[in-house]
Design a protein around this motif. Structure first.
Motif, PDB file in Angstrom:
ATOM      1  N   UNK A 142       0.805  -1.221   0.000  1.00 26.70           N
ATOM      2  CA  UNK A 142       0.000   0.000   0.000  1.00 26.70           C
ATOM      3  C   UNK A 142       0.838   1.270   0.000  1.00 26.70           C
ATOM      4  N   UNK A 143       2.062   1.207   0.550  1.00 28.58           N
ATOM      5  CA  UNK A 143       2.905   2.399   0.614  1.00 28.58           C
ATOM      6  C   UNK A 143       3.997   2.406  -0.450  1.00 28.58           C
ATOM      7  N   UNK A 144       3.923   1.478  -1.411  1.00 32.86           N
ATOM      8  CA  UNK A 144       4.938   1.397  -2.464  1.00 32.86           C
ATOM      9  C   UNK A 144       4.485   2.188  -3.697  1.00 32.86           C
ATOM     10  N   UNK A 145       5.446   2.749  -4.461  1.00 32.84           N
ATOM     11  CA  UNK A 145       5.089   3.535  -5.660  1.00 32.84           C
ATOM     12  C   UNK A 145       4.676   2.645  -6.834  1.00 32.84           C
ATOM     13  N   UNK A 146       3.557   1.932  -6.690  1.00 33.47           N
ATOM     14  CA  UNK A 146       3.086   1.008  -7.732  1.00 33.47           C
ATOM     15  C   UNK A 146       2.815   1.759  -9.035  1.00 33.47           C
ATOM     16  N   UNK A 147       2.274   2.983  -8.916  1.00 33.47           N
ATOM     17  CA  UNK A 147       1.958   3.777 -10.109  1.00 33.47           C
ATOM     18  C   UNK A 147       3.187   3.961 -10.994  1.00 33.47           C
ATOM     19  N   UNK A 148       4.325   4.219 -10.362  1.00 33.08           N
ATOM     20  CA  UNK A 148       5.547   4.474 -11.132  1.00 33.08           C
ATOM     21  C   UNK A 148       5.936   3.261 -11.965  1.00 33.08           C
ATOM     22  N   UNK A 149       5.902   2.075 -11.341  1.00 31.75           N
ATOM     23  CA  UNK A 149       6.315   0.867 -12.051  1.00 31.75           C
ATOM     24  C   UNK A 149       5.378   0.557 -13.223  1.00 31.75           C
ATOM     25  N   UNK A 150       4.092   0.702 -12.985  1.00 31.62           N
ATOM     26  CA  UNK A 150       3.119   0.415 -14.044  1.00 31.62           C
ATOM     27  C   UNK A 150       3.237   1.426 -15.176  1.00 31.62           C
ATOM     28  N   UNK A 151       3.496   2.680 -14.822  1.00 27.40           N
ATOM     29  CA  UNK A 151       3.663   3.700 -15.859  1.00 27.40           C
ATOM     30  C   UNK A 151       4.883   3.400 -16.729  1.00 27.40           C
ATOM     31  N   UNK A 152       5.966   2.913 -16.114  1.00 28.26           N
ATOM     32  CA  UNK A 152       7.167   2.563 -16.889  1.00 28.26           C
ATOM     33  C   UNK A 152       6.860   1.428 -17.863  1.00 28.26           C
ATOM     34  N   UNK A 153       6.178   0.392 -17.357  1.00 28.23           N
ATOM     35  CA  UNK A 153       5.815  -0.745 -18.220  1.00 28.23           C
ATOM     36  C   UNK A 153       4.940  -0.281 -19.376  1.00 28.23           C
ATOM     37  N   UNK A 154       3.960   0.586 -19.064  1.00 30.41           N
ATOM     38  CA  UNK A 154       3.052   1.064 -20.115  1.00 30.41           C
ATOM     39  C   UNK A 154       3.785   1.942 -21.129  1.00 30.41           C
ATOM     40  N   UNK A 155       4.766   2.706 -20.683  1.00 28.53           N
ATOM     41  CA  UNK A 155       5.544   3.523 -21.627  1.00 28.53           C
ATOM     42  C   UNK A 155       6.287   2.621 -22.610  1.00 28.53           C
ATOM     43  N   UNK A 156       6.903   1.565 -22.084  1.00 28.80           N
ATOM     44  CA  UNK A 156       7.614   0.610 -22.952  1.00 28.80           C
ATOM     45  C   UNK A 156       6.638  -0.039 -23.937  1.00 28.80           C
ATOM     46  N   UNK A 157       5.465  -0.453 -23.427  1.00 31.88           N
ATOM     47  CA  UNK A 157       4.470  -1.085 -24.299  1.00 31.88           C
ATOM     48  C   UNK A 157       3.945  -0.110 -25.349  1.00 31.88           C
ATOM     49  N   UNK A 158       3.722   1.139 -24.969  1.00 32.32           N
ATOM     50  CA  UNK A 158       3.258   2.130 -25.938  1.00 32.32           C
ATOM     51  C   UNK A 158       4.323   2.387 -27.009  1.00 32.32           C
ATOM     52  N   UNK A 159       5.588   2.370 -26.606  1.00 34.77           N
ATOM     53  CA  UNK A 159       6.655   2.544 -27.595  1.00 34.77           C
ATOM     54  C   UNK A 159       6.671   1.383 -28.587  1.00 34.77           C
ATOM     55  N   UNK A 160       6.511   0.163 -28.054  1.00 36.33           N
ATOM     56  CA  UNK A 160       6.435  -1.004 -28.939  1.00 36.33           C
ATOM     57  C   UNK A 160       5.186  -0.936 -29.816  1.00 36.33           C
ATOM     58  N   UNK A 161       4.073  -0.468 -29.223  1.00 32.45           N
ATOM     59  CA  UNK A 161       2.828  -0.335 -29.985  1.00 32.45           C
ATOM     60  C   UNK A 161       2.954   0.680 -31.105  1.00 32.45           C
ATOM     61  N   UNK A 162       3.582   1.830 -30.801  1.00 33.50           N
ATOM     62  CA  UNK A 162       3.797   2.852 -31.845  1.00 33.50           C
ATOM     63  C   UNK A 162       4.702   2.316 -32.940  1.00 33.50           C
ATOM     64  N   UNK A 163       5.731   1.537 -32.525  1.00 35.21           N
ATOM     65  CA  UNK A 163       6.612   0.912 -33.516  1.00 35.21           C
ATOM     66  C   UNK A 163       5.821  -0.043 -34.403  1.00 35.21           C
ATOM     67  N   UNK A 164       4.900  -0.816 -33.792  1.00 35.99           N
ATOM     68  CA  UNK A 164       4.072  -1.747 -34.571  1.00 35.99           C
ATOM     69  C   UNK A 164       3.142  -0.997 -35.524  1.00 35.99           C
ATOM     70  N   UNK A 165       2.624   0.157 -35.087  1.00 39.90           N
ATOM     71  CA  UNK A 165       1.739   0.954 -35.944  1.00 39.90           C
ATOM     72  C   UNK A 165       2.503   1.509 -37.146  1.00 39.90           C
ATOM     73  N   UNK A 166       3.714   2.055 -36.885  1.00 43.88           N
ATOM     74  CA  UNK A 166       4.536   2.549 -38.003  1.00 43.88           C
ATOM     75  C   UNK A 166       4.916   1.416 -38.944  1.00 43.88           C
ATOM     76  N   UNK A 167       5.191   0.250 -38.353  1.00 40.82           N
ATOM     77  CA  UNK A 167       5.516  -0.910 -39.179  1.00 40.82           C
ATOM     78  C   UNK A 167       4.344  -1.294 -40.067  1.00 40.82           C
ATOM     79  N   UNK A 168       3.131  -1.197 -39.524  1.00 37.93           N
ATOM     80  CA  UNK A 168       1.920  -1.524 -40.279  1.00 37.93           C
ATOM     81  C   UNK A 168       1.657  -0.496 -41.385  1.00 37.93           C
ATOM     82  N   UNK A 169       1.867   0.776 -41.064  1.00 34.71           N
ATOM     83  CA  UNK A 169       1.565   1.836 -42.036  1.00 34.71           C
ATOM     84  C   UNK A 169       2.555   1.822 -43.200  1.00 34.71           C
ATOM     85  N   UNK A 170       3.848   1.723 -42.886  1.00 33.59           N
ATOM     86  CA  UNK A 170       4.885   1.878 -43.919  1.00 33.59           C
ATOM     87  C   UNK A 170       5.463   0.547 -44.390  1.00 33.59           C
ATOM     88  N   UNK A 171       4.882  -0.564 -43.921  1.00 31.89           N
ATOM     89  CA  UNK A 171       5.337  -1.901 -44.334  1.00 31.89           C
ATOM     90  C   UNK A 171       6.833  -2.104 -44.069  1.00 31.89           C
TER      91      UNK A 171
END
Length: 421
Positions: A142-171
């Protein structure tokens, strides 16, 4: 699966040709019919899986003791998954329906692929939000910065997702895209500077146990004085005691100093450290007849009697001329006052007697002699602590005059008197 889809969407073109329509008209009519069929099938797939998944998850949530599945329901994870399944069906069906329309097949296929990537990211986000809420409900986390860890994971996933979107658009193959991103890493570091600093800071804060949710901190630079209510990747939120909220950059907790009151809250008492200023010219030796008057003060009468015997014995053995007070040993009004305050503190019910209890004299200043009280209150609650401290100093200030001492005060400015004409 491919053969089944060809049977579902291939019959109408043949039927229109049998009815005598030309090739172009039959192709367009079959396209409209297939789009309609695809929409209807996708809608019913969505309705079926939404009902099925929500019902299944609700049954599981009722039968399990953990609240994680309840949080998945509240975050609408099942609903987003039910959107994904018909979308995958559409993605597979598009090349068959638009087989004769390569341009539109490419565009529509890319749009559906982008939507699938975004939806998958959104589903993962709902799962992590449920995980975050679940961990916060556990005392251990309850007193741990859980938000920070999840935000880091989501940033990495969003970067991979954006990479996948660019890969899809430009082949472009995703491996090549990631290689290109590595080459422009300096720009990425510049863009995500605060995020990276916040991530490093949140790890240091967590590993070194510098800050927890619920801690009372004071950080004058940002005007923060209150309880920590949230620790994110980039910011720490503090609810001040006036109910305002201060937002502090997470990395500032590493680069700047702040005061954490957790140690005080876990200790056996809260420190009171305050002094009054005694006028130096009011300090003097006490005569024997004056000591007799002080014997009426119950807290120090035994001390006076004991000291009086010691002083008389010392002066007698050493043939001291007591006419001049400087000769031999004598009690002072300030020394006796210090002893009185010490005895008063020892008998005060609001103080912890197992911790330091001290009334001491500090280095004299131009404003007088500081007489400091250094004690610890039993009650650490802010309101009660202030009451105990005020109660002590009310008594101390009122007692000063009984020992023929004076408090230092700056002279007040004289006010002019208005004389009418």
């Amino acid at each position: 699966m491919h053969n089944l889809l060809e049977k579902i969407f291939g019959w109408c073109y043949i039927l229109f040709r049998k009815w005598g329509f030309g090739d172009t008209i039959a192709a367009y009519l079959s396209l409209f019919v297939n789009i309609f069929i695809l929409s209807v099938i996708s809608y019913y797939i969505y309705r079926f899986f939404r009902l099925f998944l929500v019902t299944i998850m609700s049954i599981v949530a009722r039968k399990t003791k953990t609240k994680f599945d309840d949080l998945l329901i509240s975050n609408k994870t099942a609903m987003y998954i039910s959107h994904l399944i018909p979308l995958l069906f559409i993605y597979i069906s598009v090349p068959i329906i638009l087989n004769a329309y390569n341009y539109w097949e490419t565009i529509f296929g890319k749009l559906v692929g982008i939507y699938i990537v975004l939806l998958i990211l959104w589903i993962i986000r709902t799962i992590f939000n449920a995980l975050k809420d679940h961990l916060k409900s556990i005392v251990k986390f309850s007193d741990k910065p859980i938000d920070s860890y999840i935000q880091v994971i989501m940033i990495v996933l969003w970067m991979l997702g954006i990479a996948a979107i660019f890969s899809e658009i430009f082949d472009i193959k995703i491996e090549k895209l990631l290689t290109t991103l590595g080459a422009i890493s300096a720009i990425i570091l510049l863009i995500f500077r605060d995020t990276i600093l916040g991530f490093v800071a949140s790890i240091q804060v967590s590993v070194n146990d510098m800050l927890r949710i619920g801690d009372w901190i004071t950080m004058d630079k940002f005007g923060a004085d209150g309880d920590v209510i949230e620790i994110n990747l980039a910011t720490v939120k503090v609810r001040n005691f006036d109910n305002t909220t201060t937002t502090i950059p997470t990395y500032s907790l590493i680069s700047d100093s702040f005061k954490n009151w957790r140690g005080m809250q876990k200790s056996e008492g809260r420190r009171i450290k305050r002094h009054i200023l005694i006028k130096s010219n009011s300090v003097r030796f006490l005569k024997n007849e004056e000591l007799d008057n002080f014997l009426n003060i119950q807290l120090i009468n035994e001390h006076i009697l004991k000291k009086k015997i010691e002083i008389d014995k010392f002066n007698s053995q050493n043939n001291i001329d007591t006419i001049i007070p400087l000769n031999g040993r004598n009690l002072t009004n300030l020394g006796l006052f210090r002893k009185y305050i010490t005895k008063y503190l020892e008998n005060h019910p609001g103080l912890n007697k197992d911790m330091i209890l001290l009334c001491r004299q500090l280095q004299p200043t131009a404003q007088g002699i500081p007489l400091e009280i250094y004690v610890f209150s039993k009650d650490k609650n802010w309101e009660n602590y202030e009451y105990i401290m005020s109660d002590i100093f009310d008594h101390v200030i009122a007692s000063v005059s009984f020992f023929d001492l004076e408090l230092f005060e700056l002279p007040s400015e004289g006010r002019g008197v208005f004389i009418p004409n």
